[in-house]
Design a protein around this motif. Sequence first.
Motif, mmCIF file in Angstrom:
data_model
loop_
_atom_site.group_PDB
_atom_site.id
_atom_site.type_symbol
_atom_site.label_atom_id
_atom_site.label_comp_id
_atom_site.label_asym_id
_atom_site.label_seq_id
_atom_site.Cartn_x
_atom_site.Cartn_y
_atom_site.Cartn_z
ATOM 1 N N VAL A 487 0.834 -1.199 0.000
ATOM 2 C CA VAL A 487 0.000 0.000 0.000
ATOM 3 C C VAL A 487 0.868 1.249 0.000
ATOM 4 N N HIS A 488 1.896 1.269 0.841
ATOM 5 C CA HIS A 488 2.796 2.421 0.879
ATOM 6 C C HIS A 488 3.470 2.628 -0.476
ATOM 7 N N ASP A 489 3.909 1.549 -1.114
ATOM 8 C CA ASP A 489 4.593 1.675 -2.397
ATOM 9 C C ASP A 489 3.651 2.171 -3.488
ATOM 10 N N ARG A 490 2.432 1.673 -3.501
ATOM 11 C CA ARG A 490 1.496 2.051 -4.570
ATOM 12 C C ARG A 490 0.959 3.469 -4.408
ATOM 13 N N LEU A 491 0.967 3.985 -3.184
ATOM 14 C CA LEU A 491 0.533 5.372 -2.964
ATOM 15 C C LEU A 491 1.693 6.355 -2.999
ATOM 16 N N ALA A 492 2.888 5.887 -3.332
ATOM 17 C CA ALA A 492 4.048 6.776 -3.383
ATOM 18 C C ALA A 492 3.882 7.924 -4.377
ATOM 19 N N ALA A 518 -4.540 4.474 -10.780
ATOM 20 C CA ALA A 518 -4.243 3.309 -9.945
ATOM 21 C C ALA A 518 -4.284 3.679 -8.467
ATOM 22 N N CYS A 519 -3.822 4.884 -8.106
ATOM 23 C CA CYS A 519 -3.922 5.346 -6.715
ATOM 24 C C CYS A 519 -5.379 5.524 -6.315
ATOM 25 N N SER A 520 -6.199 6.037 -7.236
ATOM 26 C CA SER A 520 -7.624 6.194 -6.944
ATOM 27 C C SER A 520 -8.279 4.849 -6.680
ATOM 28 N N ASP A 521 -7.971 3.859 -7.516
ATOM 29 C CA ASP A 521 -8.549 2.527 -7.296
ATOM 30 C C ASP A 521 -8.147 1.976 -5.934
ATOM 31 N N LEU A 522 -6.890 2.161 -5.535
ATOM 32 C CA LEU A 522 -6.427 1.649 -4.249
ATOM 33 C C LEU A 522 -7.098 2.388 -3.088
ATOM 34 N N LEU A 523 -7.273 3.693 -3.214
ATOM 35 C CA LEU A 523 -7.923 4.454 -2.140
ATOM 36 C C LEU A 523 -9.368 4.011 -1.948
ATOM 37 N N TRP A 524 -10.058 3.718 -3.038
ATOM 38 C CA TRP A 524 -11.439 3.239 -2.903
ATOM 39 C C TRP A 524 -11.472 1.861 -2.254
ATOM 40 N N LEU A 525 -10.496 1.025 -2.565
ATOM 41 C CA LEU A 525 -10.424 -0.284 -1.912
ATOM 42 C C LEU A 525 -10.158 -0.131 -0.419
ATOM 43 N N LEU A 526 -9.256 0.779 -0.054
ATOM 44 C CA LEU A 526 -8.966 1.001 1.360
ATOM 45 C C LEU A 526 -10.172 1.575 2.079
ATOM 46 N N ARG A 527 -10.916 2.428 1.416
ATOM 47 C CA ARG A 527 -12.132 2.975 2.033
ATOM 48 C C ARG A 527 -13.146 1.873 2.303
ATOM 49 N N TYR A 528 -13.202 0.883 1.411
ATOM 50 C CA TYR A 528 -14.124 -0.239 1.599
ATOM 51 C C TYR A 528 -13.695 -1.130 2.760
ATOM 52 N N LEU A 529 -12.384 -1.272 2.974
ATOM 53 C CA LEU A 529 -11.882 -2.234 3.950
ATOM 54 C C LEU A 529 -11.643 -1.637 5.331
ATOM 55 N N MET A 530 -11.191 -0.393 5.404
ATOM 56 C CA MET A 530 -10.685 0.152 6.651
ATOM 57 C C MET A 530 -11.754 0.944 7.393
ATOM 58 N N PRO A 531 -11.508 1.255 8.665
ATOM 59 C CA PRO A 531 -12.506 1.992 9.445
ATOM 60 C C PRO A 531 -12.750 3.387 8.883
ATOM 61 N N HIS A 532 -13.869 3.960 9.324
ATOM 62 C CA HIS A 532 -14.229 5.299 8.857
ATOM 63 C C HIS A 532 -13.161 6.302 9.287
#
Length: 909
Positions: A487-492, A518-532
Amino acid sequence: MTGVFEALRTQLHEAATEFADGPGALEGILRGMVDDVDRAVREPLEIFPVCHHSPASAVAMARRLREKQPKVVYLELCEDMAPLLTELRNCRLPVAVQAFASEVAGFPVEWAPLSVVAPITEASAEYQAISYALDTPGVELVLVDRSSDHVFQWQVPEDAPADGEALHGDAVGVDIGDLRPRFTELEEHLLHHGKVRHWSEWWHQYVEQPLGDSDHDTYRQVMFLIGSLFRRLAPGDPHRVTVDEDRERYMWTRMREHLAASGADPAECLYVCGAFHAASHVAEFGVGGSGDFEISPRSATRWQYGLIPSSHAAIEAQFGLAPGSVSIAATEWAKNLRRTKVKPFALAGQAGARKPKKALPQAGPVAELAAADQLSGFLQRPPVLDRLDEAELLSWSVEIVRAARRNGYLSSTADAIAVFETSILLAGLRDRARPTPYDFQDAAVTCIEKDVVPGRRDVRRLVEIMMGGDRIGQVGYDALPPLARDVHDRLAPLNLVLDQRGVRRALLDIAGRPELEACSDLLWLLRYLMPHGAVRPIMGERSLGERPIQESWDVALGNHQRALIELGYEGVSVEQVVEQRLRRAAHDPQATTARVLEAVEDAIRYLHSPRLAAELGTRALEVLSGERTVDGAPEVLRRARRLLAYHRTAHPALPPWIESFVRTGYAHYCTLLPTAFTEEDATVDQVAATLGFLFSMESLALSLGCDRTQLELAVAQSHPEDPAKVALLWAAQVQLGRLTRADLRARCHDLLTNPLTLPTYPRYLSGFVHALEPAPSLVDFVVETISTAFAHLPDHLLLPWLPTLITTLRTRGAQYVPLLIREAARVFPSRLPALDAWTPPWLATPDPVTPPRASTSQGMALLAAHPATCDAVAALLGCTGSWQTPASGAALLSRHPDTALALEALLVT
């Protein structure tokens, strides 16, 4: 050696005789405590008793390690956590070692997920032992406590896993040296006579401060004595006693196994455990203990291990400590180091750790521990006032006044003097030799906080911040699991410092920089998985079939590092975790069709995976076939419409699972419709959604091989009694052509004119409003019925119904309101003055229009003069031939004038 503590036994015997009117149970307890101390002191393998997060234990541990330099350190910590300890050098303390299992095998399913944490702070004896063992060549660190799996094996269903005070978030906490009275009356007695409010304050006053300057032998004997006292006065909980004794048998069994396998000399080893377990009574106690304890095998549960950030507040909650006590302990730790000149151990390379100046000097021959009686002198020694405390107290008083002024309090130098003097006064009233941080906190509240202003920090909180605050640890990049590093590498590309706490704003111009998609796709995935709050979109949305252009995000991964680390226990990539969770949600035994369709949408929106969407869609078809009610029909209808619209616009053909779902759903809801109309549990909204599915999917279902007779038979078999459902049935009959609008209007008129049915008319109106779902073409009739109701219903019937109408429109606002407003705007006048002369269209009686009837002779003459018109109509109808003679044509038209008249009317219009 047996007479070392004989003088102490004599003193305790005299005390028991004086206070208990003769020897008895009290003397037995006191003598047993001395025997426990004697037994632990004479053990060949040196036992080092500790209390969790105790600065006195940490200082004594650092001093003893430098003196003895043991070759083997046995530590009371879950043995399966050993591989993680080397990663502590990549973290900033406090952190917690965690064992995590998302799926269980051999435990009750409701316990999942299983989580065990062991928090570690710098001011703890266990951290000193770990740092010494890992950074000293030739030293072996052996964890000997039960495994994480055995923690839950030894639980009972009533106690596990989310019950009790030993919780770290939602995890079960394991501790090293939990020293707290289990006898409630004893704790209350100590707090009352110690003039303190909380156990943390009592421990700080009567244990931490006296042991801060004590030598090694005194420290050990006092801790053995305290552990024996709490053990002997513990209530007789059979299960807890069994668990404690099994833990001690487990640890001694592991130590004897290691000694036998490695050939280590017990005199060169050190056993670090809680003082409660140091005063053990089990037969396996000691390297020469008897007994054969059999360790049960671990279950088939697959455990994951990692480091998660911890905090002082989390540790206080886990061990039931007073708020701010761990921060005060950190302050005491730094103070003890300055006073005693002891050099602490710290892992090399750790953030905030001091670089080691030189290696430890070689230890000489290990001398046998002298079992001299240090308890008698310690218990009789009066406390000594340290003048350094006065200087420290003065600095605290100045700092708290400065902090109070920054936070809006009208404090001055006089308040600093008052806080200083009041702290000393409170310490004297509480029979303390010197003021403690708790005395200072009470004095600051008394002298500075004269009123409480909303939105302003209270003085008690300011004192906690001044003492160090709620320090939160951090796990370094190298110690993160592969998923978190990915996650850290892909949001670099966003150029954000993700490992720091706080909120970072990320602006994504995807149209200008396509690589940011690609960063946008990852952020939406993190929003789905992680706490508010971990990642929060400020601008932009993710819906079916849409591509992002620009987005704005608030990213706070540093504040939710633990949640990100725990995702790494579920998979090696975020996409894998999302796919697993979607499958788990879809195949859950309690999953509904709507929930599975939601998983299908998420698979398309977040993963862009037609394969997974088809798999989950097939599962939705299976769940739908097994449902026996229409409870989920509204949600199923909304999601089925969205998915159908997406596939119609994004793909040239519908996927097979969509076609099967529509075909099966049409037959399924036709079967359930008659029952839904009559069941009281089925709401109007659910019945309306069922009809909406049938009518909106009808054309596609018929093209896929369904028969409309199914729907007609279902409507014919429906006999509702509820007025709202009756109105829905009428709307369905109109939609099917079984009922004309004139008949429907007549039925409503009969309801309004019948005094017996008039009170139920608002419920019919509610049914007509819900009928817009299956039959939106009835919107003009719904506007008509609502207008008629407002015009004719009395207030005592109309007003109670208005909240129901408003609630219905509010629930279905995006669906119903635009239709109703558009139709009302078409029907009602646009200007207020025209309202007086306006007549509703449904009340206006149109004048009969009679077309002018031409004379027969004129029509026949006209057609005889121009026969080409009749020839064209004849050719259009497929007739051949021509006029024979004008006379014969005129005679024909004279005998049959209707044809000419109909043609004339057609030409005129």
